[in-house]
Design a protein around this motif. Structure first.
Motif, short mmCIF file in Angstrom:
data_model
loop_
_atom_site.label_atom_id
_atom_site.label_comp_id
_atom_site.label_asym_id
_atom_site.label_seq_id
_atom_site.Cartn_x
_atom_site.Cartn_y
_atom_site.Cartn_z
N MET A 8 0.81 -1.21 0.00
CA MET A 8 0.00 0.00 0.00
C MET A 8 0.84 1.26 0.00
SD MET A 8 -3.22 -0.65 2.52
CE MET A 8 -2.29 -1.18 3.92
N GLY A 9 2.03 1.19 0.46
CA GLY A 9 2.85 2.39 0.57
C GLY A 9 2.58 3.09 1.88
N GLY A 10 3.30 4.15 2.13
CA GLY A 10 3.20 4.87 3.40
C GLY A 10 1.84 5.51 3.63
N TRP A 11 1.28 6.19 2.60
CA TRP A 11 0.00 6.86 2.76
C TRP A 11 -1.14 5.87 2.92
CZ3 TRP A 11 -0.23 11.52 4.37
CH2 TRP A 11 0.80 12.40 4.06
N GLY A 12 -1.03 4.72 2.34
CA GLY A 12 -2.07 3.70 2.50
C GLY A 12 -2.18 3.24 3.93
N TYR A 13 -1.05 3.05 4.59
CA TYR A 13 -1.06 2.64 6.00
C TYR A 13 -1.57 3.77 6.90
CZ TYR A 13 1.39 -1.63 4.83
OH TYR A 13 1.71 -2.84 4.31
N VAL A 14 -1.24 5.00 6.58
CA VAL A 14 -1.71 6.14 7.37
C VAL A 14 -3.23 6.26 7.25
CG1 VAL A 14 -1.68 8.66 7.54
CG2 VAL A 14 0.45 7.40 7.27
N LEU A 15 -3.76 6.18 6.03
CA LEU A 15 -5.20 6.29 5.84
C LEU A 15 -5.94 5.11 6.48
CD1 LEU A 15 -5.36 7.62 2.19
CD2 LEU A 15 -5.84 8.87 4.29
N MET A 16 -5.36 3.93 6.40
CA MET A 16 -5.98 2.76 7.02
C MET A 16 -6.03 2.93 8.54
SD MET A 16 -4.99 -1.27 6.77
CE MET A 16 -3.42 -1.04 7.58
N THR A 17 -4.98 3.45 9.14
CA THR A 17 -4.95 3.66 10.59
C THR A 17 -5.96 4.71 11.01
OG1 THR A 17 -2.61 3.07 10.62
CG2 THR A 17 -3.46 4.28 12.52
#
Length: 85
Positions: A8-17
């Motif tokens: 997902m990349g960095g922003w994917g993990y941030v948005l998921m969190t």
């Protein structure tokens, strides 16, 4: 050609969190609000009853021994007569 190999990349993990925290925060808020609205500790409906609430409160004070019988009957008479004009 797509180079997305399941990462997902960095922003994917941030948005998921963020979405995870918001979702569970909303679920917890709904549960707490329902518990407060339906729980036995909700006395806000008694405040709108007027003198009936005051009479019950006076009777509780008399039952606890905070006031004597003369004071109870005098205050109850005042409550039932209504405000002086």
């Amino acid at each position: 050609m797509m180079y997305w190999d399941g990462n997902m990349g960095g922003w994917g993990y941030v948005l998921m969190t963020i979405s995870f925290v918001l979702f569970w925060g909303a679920v917890i808020a709904v549960v707490v609000l329902l518990a407060r609205a339906l729980g036995p500790g909700n006395r806000s409906h008694n405040l709108s009853l007027g003198h009936g609430y005051a009479e019950n409160l006076l009777a509780e004070r008399f039952a606890r021994g905070e006031i004597d019988e003369n004071e109870y009957t005098a205050r109850l008479d005042v409550l039932r007569r209504g405000p002086r004009r």
